[in-house]
Design a protein around this motif. Sequence first.
Motif, short mmCIF file in Angstrom:
data_model
loop_
_atom_site.label_atom_id
_atom_site.label_comp_id
_atom_site.label_asym_id
_atom_site.label_seq_id
_atom_site.Cartn_x
_atom_site.Cartn_y
_atom_site.Cartn_z
N THR A 179 0.83 -1.21 0.00
CA THR A 179 0.00 0.00 0.00
C THR A 179 0.86 1.26 0.00
O THR A 179 0.62 2.21 -0.76
N ALA A 180 1.89 1.27 0.87
CA ALA A 180 2.77 2.44 0.92
C ALA A 180 3.51 2.60 -0.40
O ALA A 180 3.70 3.73 -0.89
N ALA A 181 3.94 1.48 -1.00
CA ALA A 181 4.64 1.56 -2.28
C ALA A 181 3.72 2.16 -3.36
O ALA A 181 4.17 2.97 -4.19
N ALA A 182 2.47 1.78 -3.33
CA ALA A 182 1.54 2.31 -4.33
C ALA A 182 1.25 3.78 -4.09
O ALA A 182 1.21 4.58 -5.03
N PHE A 183 1.05 4.17 -2.81
CA PHE A 183 0.77 5.57 -2.50
C PHE A 183 1.90 6.49 -2.98
O PHE A 183 1.67 7.58 -3.52
N LEU A 184 3.16 6.05 -2.76
CA LEU A 184 4.32 6.92 -3.00
C LEU A 184 5.08 6.55 -4.26
O LEU A 184 6.16 7.10 -4.51
N ASP A 185 4.55 5.62 -5.04
CA ASP A 185 5.20 5.21 -6.29
C ASP A 185 6.63 4.76 -6.01
O ASP A 185 7.59 5.21 -6.64
N LEU A 186 6.81 3.83 -5.04
CA LEU A 186 8.14 3.37 -4.64
C LEU A 186 8.42 1.99 -5.22
O LEU A 186 7.54 1.14 -5.29
N ARG A 234 0.02 16.26 0.28
CA ARG A 234 -0.64 15.84 -0.95
C ARG A 234 0.39 15.14 -1.83
O ARG A 234 1.49 15.64 -2.04
N ALA A 235 0.05 13.91 -2.32
CA ALA A 235 1.02 13.11 -3.07
C ALA A 235 0.38 12.58 -4.34
O ALA A 235 -0.84 12.42 -4.45
N THR A 236 1.28 12.30 -5.31
CA THR A 236 0.85 11.71 -6.57
C THR A 236 1.48 10.34 -6.68
O THR A 236 2.71 10.19 -6.58
N ARG A 243 -3.73 12.26 -4.24
CA ARG A 243 -4.48 11.94 -3.04
C ARG A 243 -3.88 12.66 -1.84
O ARG A 243 -2.71 13.03 -1.83
N TRP A 244 -4.72 12.86 -0.85
CA TRP A 244 -4.25 13.41 0.43
C TRP A 244 -3.79 12.25 1.33
O TRP A 244 -4.50 11.27 1.47
#
Length: 878
Positions: A179-186, A234-236, A243-244
Motif C-alpha cells: 500500500t505504501a509503495a503504491a501511494f508513494l510510487d516506490l 498531498r502526493a501523486t 491523493r491526500w
Amino acid sequence: MHTQSDATDSGFWGGADDDDVALQRFRTLVETIDDGLYQLDAAGRFVAVNDAVVETTGYSRDELLGEHISLLLDDTDVEAIERELAAALAGGDEGEAAVALPTFELAIRTVDGDEIPCELRVSPLIADGELQGTIGVARDLAETKERLQTLESVRAPDGPNAGVVVLDDALDVTWVDDTAAAFLDLDRDAVVGRDGRTVVEDTIADRLAAPEPFVRSVTSTYDEGSYLDRYECRATGDDGQSRWLEYQSKPIESGEYAGGRIELYSDITDRKRSESDLRESREAFESLVDAVEEYAIFRLDADGTVISWNQGAKQIKGYDADEIVGEHFSTFYTQEDRADGIPDQNLEIALENGSVEDEGWRVRQDGSRFWANVTITPVRDADGTHRGFLKVTRDMTDRWEREQELESELQQILGRVSDAFYAVDDEFRFTHVNDRAAELLERSEDELLGERLWDVFPDLRDFDEVWDAFHTAMETQSPTSYELYYDTLDFWVEANLYPSATGISVYFRDVTERVQRERELEESEQRYRTLAEHFPNGIVTLFDHDLEYTLAAGQGFDKIPVDPDDLEGENFYDVWSEETAADLEPALLAALEGEQESVELKYVGREWVLYAVPITDSRGDVFAGVTMAHDITERKKSQRQLEETIAQLEESNERLEQFAYAASHDLQEPLRMVSSYLQLIESRYADTLDEDGEEFLEFAVDGAERMRDMIDGLLEYSRVETQGAPLEPIALDPVLEDVLEDLQLQIEETDAEIAIESLPRVEGDASQLRQVFQNLLSNALEYSGDEPPRVRVDAERRGDRWLISVADEGIGIDADEQEAVFNVFKRLHSRDEHPGTGIGLALCQRIVERHGGDIWVDSEPGEGATFSFTLPAVDDRE
C-alpha cells in the motif's frame, strides 16, 4: 447527561463565530478520538460516519450513508438498543432523557462478514421534545493501538487505506508494504536497505506537492527520536492519481526492531472531501462532545487555562464545569510533573509537532490518581492563527494495571527460558545467536553471524536427521525437530525448528544428562525386570493409575493358568475373574492412594498372600503401584498342622496341670495323717524314747515338713497359668517396695545393701511379679557367701521390652549348672548348707514365660550372679 442537540449557546463549541473555525475544531476533535463515531437519524439510518467506522467495517462512506444500522449490527443487538432507548425516553422529563443508556458490548459486522468485538455508547439527540436521532461511539475492544508496539503486531490494514514503512535502529528502510509503495510510487527492492533520510529527501519528496515542510518535519523526528502525529500532505502515486495522505511516525520501543521507527501513510482523501459534510453536522457533534463520558474533552486557551468542560471530563476528573473553568490545566498533573514543568512542555511540543500524546498519572479533584492517555492538539483558525488547545483524556488505569500484570508474567516466563537459540535465513546463514547458543556451539556470535550452518559445522551434512529436519522445515513451512548425539561438540542435542518465510528459528538444548538418566532408568528397569522374573515362588506386577499392568513377572506364573504376556498392557478388570478382581481391587486402589495393603485369597486351588505398595516420585507423589504375590499354600498347610499340634499340647498341658493340682492336693491328706501321728508319738512317748529314737523322730518330722513345702510349691507352680490375674499395666516400683518390706528382717540380719534404680511400668500380673522379685532377692541374700550381701536391681529398655536385672556379689553358679537351676526341685547345695525346696527359680521361669518373656542367669563361681528377665513395655503416656 446533557443530550439536547439544540443546547448550543453554552455548548462545547460556544463562542465559535465562524464556520471555518468550527470546522477546524471539529476536524481536530474527530481526528483526535480513535474510536468510531457515527450519527443515525430517527429511523436508524446513517447520516454521518468518521474514518474509523469506514476503516473498521470496510464499507465506504457512500455505502454506509442512508443505510440502516442493522447493516453492521445483529438484529438482536439492534432490538436491545431500541429497548434501552425507549426506556430512557419514557423516563425523561420534558423530552430530556433522565436515564443514560448503558454501554453495549456487541460485534460489528464488516463488509467481508467478519465480526469485530466492540463497546458501543449510544446518546439520543432530542430537539423540541422529539427524538431526532442518535450519536454512537464504538470502541474496538481489541485495543488495536497496542498492536503498533512491535513489528509483528503492526500490519497494514487490508485494502488501500493505509501503508506501512519500517526503519531499523540505523534508520535504514527494512520494510515497505504494497500500500505504501503504491501511494508513494516506490520500488520496494530499490528502497529497502537505503537510509530512510535519503529515501525521504530524494524519492518521497518528489511525489509531494509541498516537499520542504514535510522533509523538515520528518527528518527532525529522526534526529530527535520523537513522535510525529498526523502530518498531512498531498502526493501523486504511480497511477497518476493525486491523493491526500496523513503521515504518522513513532519510535519502536521493543521487539526485533527496537530503536527503529514505524511510519504510517493513510489515505485521507475522502476525509478531506467530506469536510463540508462535517460542517453541516457540527451541531450534532457538539452535542456528542457533551454526551461522551468515556473521554474528558475540553478546550484550553493559548496559555493553558480551561475554557470549556464536557460531561466526560466531569466523570473522569470529578470537577463540575463552574469549579474548573478558568483554572490552569496543570491542576490535573501530579506535583512531581508540575515541578518538572511537564504541562508547559506538552503545550510547546503540541505547537511544534501539531499534537502531543502522553501517558502518565493524573490527579482527580479528590486527590486520587488515575493513569491517563492524553492528547493535546493546537486549535487554529483557518488562517493559521493559534487560538488554544483541544485536550482529550481517557482513563486507562485498568489497562495500565493489566499491562503491569502481563509484563510481570512475561518477565517471569522469560526468566525461565534457558534454551539456546539461533536463527538462519533461507540460505541457512546465521542471523541471530544468543549467549547460550554461542556457549554450546563453542563459537562467538561474531564468528557465526553471516556464516552458513553447513560451512561452520560441515559434519552436520552426515547426519540425515539434521539435514532432513532443516530442509523439510524450509520446504513445508512446518515445525520439525531432532535429537541426536553430536560428537564434534560432545553432547546430546534436542532441537526444535520453527520456519518462517525468511528462515528458521532454532531452539536447542544440551540434554546429555537427561539421556544418561533415561539410559540409567532403562538399565534399572531391566535389572528390576530381571529380578522380578526370578522372583521365587511368587508374582510381581507394576500397574498405573488406570489399573493397567506395565510389568508382570515371577516364577509363580508356573502355578497359574495365566502368562505374564496376558497381563502386561492389559487392564486389571480384563484379566481376572469377577470374584478374583473383587478380592484384589481394594489392595490395588489403596496402593494408588499411598497406602500399603495386603490380602489373602485362594486362586486355582492354591492359597496366596498379595502385598500392594505405592511407588512415589522424588516429591512423594504416587505415580504407580507394585504388587508382590506369594504362594503360601505349603506354609498355610504347615501353619494348620502347627495349630493342631499347639492345640494338642495345650490340651496335654491342661491335663498335666490338672494332674499336678490333683496330685499335690491328694498328697496333702496322707501327709497330714503322717504329721499328726508323728506329733502324737512325740507328745505321748517322748519320755520313753532314747536319744536315737528322738533323732529318728526329728528326722521324720523334718521330712514331713519338707514334703509339705514341696507339695505347696508344686501346687503353686501348677496354678501359674490357671490362677493368675489378667495382665495389665502396672508400676514395678511399688511391687519391689512390698518385697523389700517382707525381707526387711533378713536384710537387717545379713547387713545387706540393696541398690535400686527407678523401675518402669510393664504389662503384668502384680502378684506373680512380686513372687519373682521375692525369690530372686531372697536367693541373692541367701547365697551371698561370707561377706555381707551387695545386691543391685536395675532396668534397661530394649525395643518393646524392658530388661530387668537382679545382680549379687555372692558365690556364683557354675556354667554347667546355669540352665539346670530353673528345673523343678533342682538344688545345687545340701539342705544343711542352704535350706529350700528347689522350686523357686522354676516358679520364676514359669511366671516370666506367662508374661511372654525370657529369664536367664549370667554367673561365674565366686564372682556373683546376675538374673535377668524381660517383660512387655507399656507406653509412658498410658
